[in-house]
Design an enzyme around this catalytic site. Structure first.
Site, PDB file in Angstrom:
ATOM      1  N   PRO A  61      35.389  45.528  15.792  1.00 42.49           N
ATOM      2  CA  PRO A  61      35.540  46.615  16.771  1.00 42.49           C
ATOM      3  C   PRO A  61      37.000  47.073  17.006  1.00 42.49           C
ATOM      4  O   PRO A  61      37.229  48.032  17.706  1.00 42.49           O
ATOM      5  CB  PRO A  61      34.938  46.051  18.045  1.00 42.49           C
ATOM      6  CG  PRO A  61      34.776  44.609  17.829  1.00 42.49           C
ATOM      7  CD  PRO A  61      34.782  44.342  16.379  1.00 42.49           C
ATOM      8  N   HIS A  88      41.975  60.783  25.796  1.00 39.82           N
ATOM      9  CA  HIS A  88      43.212  60.045  25.484  1.00 39.82           C
ATOM     10  C   HIS A  88      43.945  60.747  24.347  1.00 39.82           C
ATOM     11  O   HIS A  88      43.324  61.112  23.354  1.00 39.82           O
ATOM     12  CB  HIS A  88      42.889  58.604  25.073  1.00 39.82           C
ATOM     13  CG  HIS A  88      42.522  57.725  26.230  1.00 39.82           C
ATOM     14  ND1 HIS A  88      42.337  56.371  26.102  1.00 39.82           N
ATOM     15  CD2 HIS A  88      42.293  58.017  27.533  1.00 39.82           C
ATOM     16  CE1 HIS A  88      42.022  55.851  27.274  1.00 39.82           C
ATOM     17  NE2 HIS A  88      41.983  56.843  28.169  1.00 39.82           N
ATOM     18  N   TYR A  95      46.695  47.927  22.474  1.00 41.14           N
ATOM     19  CA  TYR A  95      46.381  46.917  21.467  1.00 41.14           C
ATOM     20  C   TYR A  95      47.577  45.979  21.380  1.00 41.14           C
ATOM     21  O   TYR A  95      48.696  46.431  21.111  1.00 41.14           O
ATOM     22  CB  TYR A  95      46.162  47.574  20.099  1.00 41.14           C
ATOM     23  CG  TYR A  95      44.971  48.496  20.047  1.00 41.14           C
ATOM     24  CD1 TYR A  95      45.057  49.820  20.483  1.00 41.14           C
ATOM     25  CD2 TYR A  95      43.734  48.047  19.578  1.00 41.14           C
ATOM     26  CE1 TYR A  95      43.955  50.670  20.450  1.00 41.14           C
ATOM     27  CE2 TYR A  95      42.629  48.902  19.529  1.00 41.14           C
ATOM     28  CZ  TYR A  95      42.748  50.197  19.969  1.00 41.14           C
ATOM     29  OH  TYR A  95      41.649  51.035  19.937  1.00 41.14           O
ATOM     30  N   LYS A 130      35.320  51.941  15.634  1.00 37.51           N
ATOM     31  CA  LYS A 130      34.623  52.775  14.657  1.00 37.51           C
ATOM     32  C   LYS A 130      33.103  52.596  14.654  1.00 37.51           C
ATOM     33  O   LYS A 130      32.384  53.451  14.148  1.00 37.51           O
ATOM     34  CB  LYS A 130      35.146  52.459  13.240  1.00 37.51           C
ATOM     35  CG  LYS A 130      36.573  52.902  13.025  1.00 37.51           C
ATOM     36  CD  LYS A 130      36.702  54.414  13.109  1.00 37.51           C
ATOM     37  CE  LYS A 130      38.105  54.833  13.514  1.00 37.51           C
ATOM     38  NZ  LYS A 130      38.105  56.055  14.302  1.00 37.51           N
ATOM     39  N   TYR A 134      42.409  56.845  13.458  1.00 38.90           N
ATOM     40  CA  TYR A 134      41.957  56.482  14.804  1.00 38.90           C
ATOM     41  C   TYR A 134      41.121  57.604  15.423  1.00 38.90           C
ATOM     42  O   TYR A 134      40.083  57.350  16.034  1.00 38.90           O
ATOM     43  CB  TYR A 134      43.153  56.174  15.709  1.00 38.90           C
ATOM     44  CG  TYR A 134      42.750  55.490  17.005  1.00 38.90           C
ATOM     45  CD1 TYR A 134      42.656  56.201  18.204  1.00 38.90           C
ATOM     46  CD2 TYR A 134      42.428  54.133  17.018  1.00 38.90           C
ATOM     47  CE1 TYR A 134      42.262  55.590  19.371  1.00 38.90           C
ATOM     48  CE2 TYR A 134      42.030  53.505  18.193  1.00 38.90           C
ATOM     49  CZ  TYR A 134      41.951  54.244  19.361  1.00 38.90           C
ATOM     50  OH  TYR A 134      41.544  53.628  20.530  1.00 38.90           O
TER      51      TYR A 134
END
Ligand code: FAS
Ligand code: PHB
Length: 397
Positions: free
Chosen positions: A297, A75, A205, A301, A389
């Site tokens: 979550p 991704h 998200y 991580k 990220y």
């Protein structure tokens, strides 16, 4: 009581313990892994789904990179949904080429288990009454029972890779450990379904007035979705129909329209907490992974932090045996905690930004929307999101 001896006793055959075992084996360091569950039980826990490059590199270093190479989905962006609109964040462009890989923890754990089994490395599953002894001395010991027979494993070091509810951290005298914890006033309901992911190139998200939602994947034919729900909810409160209706109300119209639904093959409730235990070393006992820290979550991580700990710890143990130096052992806790706290901050920040906090009211929702609006238009803030990220480097300042 049968007595055996090894160099490193690893408690826990989850990702931390298995990865540590693979790296120690590669360096020719004898070790034994002891877990209280069966392999099927460990594989049955559906958990993480996004790997940082640091984690993928470690799998290759351990000789277990084939699965993520063939079945992982790279991704280069994520998508944020707020006020019913979806915004791409060009994670790779903002981090000069870094990526994340969608590859399930279940598949990663299965790869590590298969590798270990093919090598015939000593692994004790379904061990009972696991106890740690004398880890503040130079001759620590692990005792356990297996099929009614008592065992003593004498060793040089113990690696506590036994997760949040394990025995290793619980064996440390109270005065020797400091715990930091924040429990969030909500949980995640997770669903696994054999339907094509609504987004196969980016994790989505969503911040909505009804609560957070996340759209992820395990493959091109298997999706992993989550919705925020009250901590008091039980899995049985959510039938499939309720789940699919709810998650689509939290996404933008185009994504909601595109989402394919189907029967859940797994459904679980995850409470959200931030937790860190300091230090992560007690004499000849080291803590790694969830045994030492937990993150909500949201930032993907948990598993990646565990991999970072294992890299630091395996390097320290290899240095001890090969170079007769304890520099790595003596700095393990401080090095690991520096990276852990940065990931704790990022996970707390993203959780606070994306979830509905009932007590913060309409003003709180507006503040979140204003920060998200600023983020998607700010190179500086979106770069900060992107570099966290993809994962901070192991030797980050
Ligand atoms: P684990 O908990 O995975 O493994 C510990 C092992 O130790 C287990 O096999 C257990 O059986 C064993 N053990 C425990 N007590 C023992 C004892 N007394 N004796 C012997 N063995 C013992 N991370 C993400 O990045 N994204 C997510 O979406 C995500 N979802 C999660 C959902 C849940 C419900 C949980 C609990 C965690 C989630 N995580 C997620 C985090 C998760 O992926 C962890 O970071 C990861 O499992 C850490 O791996 P380990 O440190 O090996 O701990
Ligand atoms: C998952 O696929 O389980 C997943 C992905 C991204 C997250 C959390 C969980 O931030």
């Amino acid at each position: 009581m049968t007595t055996t001896r090894t160099r490193v006793a690893i408690i826990g055959a989850g990702p931390s313990g298995l990865l540590l075992g693979a790296l120690l084996h590669k360096a020719g360091i004898e070790h034994v892994i002891i877990d209280r569950q069966s392999p099927d039980y460990v594989l049955g826990r559906i958990r993480a789904g996004i790997l940082e490059q640091v984690t993928v590199d470690l799998l290759h270093e351990a000789g277990v990179g084939h699965g993520v190479d063939s079945d992982g989905n790279v991704h280069r962006s994520i998508e944020l949904v707020f006020k019913n609109t979806r915004h791409p964040i060009d994670v790779t462009g903002l981090t000069k080429g870094k990526v994340v890989t969608a590859y399930g923890q279940t598949e990663l754990t299965r790869d590590l288990m298969k590798h270990r089994s093919q090598l015939g490395l000593p692994t004790v599953y379904e061990a009972a009454e696991v106890q740690l002894h004398d880890f503040d001395s130079t001759h620590p010991e692990v005792t356990y029972s297996k099929d009614g027979v008592s065992h003593s494993l004498q060793c040089d070091f113990i690696a506590g890779c036994d997760g949040f509810h394990g025995v290793a951290r619980a064996s440390v005298p109270l005065g020797a450990i400091t715990e930091y914890e924040k429990v969030y006033p909500f949980a995640w309901l997770g669903v696994l379904a054999d339907v094509p992911p609504v987004s196969s190139h980016a994790i989505v998200y969503a911040n909505s007035k009804r609560g957070f939602a996340l759209c992820s994947m395990r493959s091109m034919t298997r999706s992993r979705y989550y919705v925020q729900c009250p901590s008091s909810d039980k899995v049985e409160d959510w039938n499939d129909r309720r789940f699919w209706d709810e998650i689509r109300t939290r996404l933008d119209p185009e994504l909601a329209e595109r989402m394919q639904t189907g029967p859940s093959i797994e459904k679980s409730m995850t409470p959200l907490r931030s937790f860190v235990a300091e230090p992560m070393r007690f004499g000849h006992l080291f803590l790694a992974g969830d045994a030492a820290h937990i993150v909500p979550p949201t930032g993907a991580k948990g598993l990646n932090l565990a991999a970072g700990d294992v890299k630091y710890l395996s390097s320290a143990l290899i240095e001890h045996y090969q170079d007769k130096s304890d520099a790595g052992i003596d700095t393990y806790s401080q090095r690991a905690l520096s990276r852990i706290w940065r990931a704790e901050r990022f996970s707390w920040w993203l959780t606070t930004l994306m979830h509905r906090f009932p007590e913060s009211g309409a003003f709180g929702q507006r503040m979140q929307e204003a920060e998200l609006d600023y983020l998607v238009h700010s190179q500086a803030l979106s770069t900060s999101l992107a570099e966290n990220y993809v994962g901070l480097p192991l030797d980050f300042g």
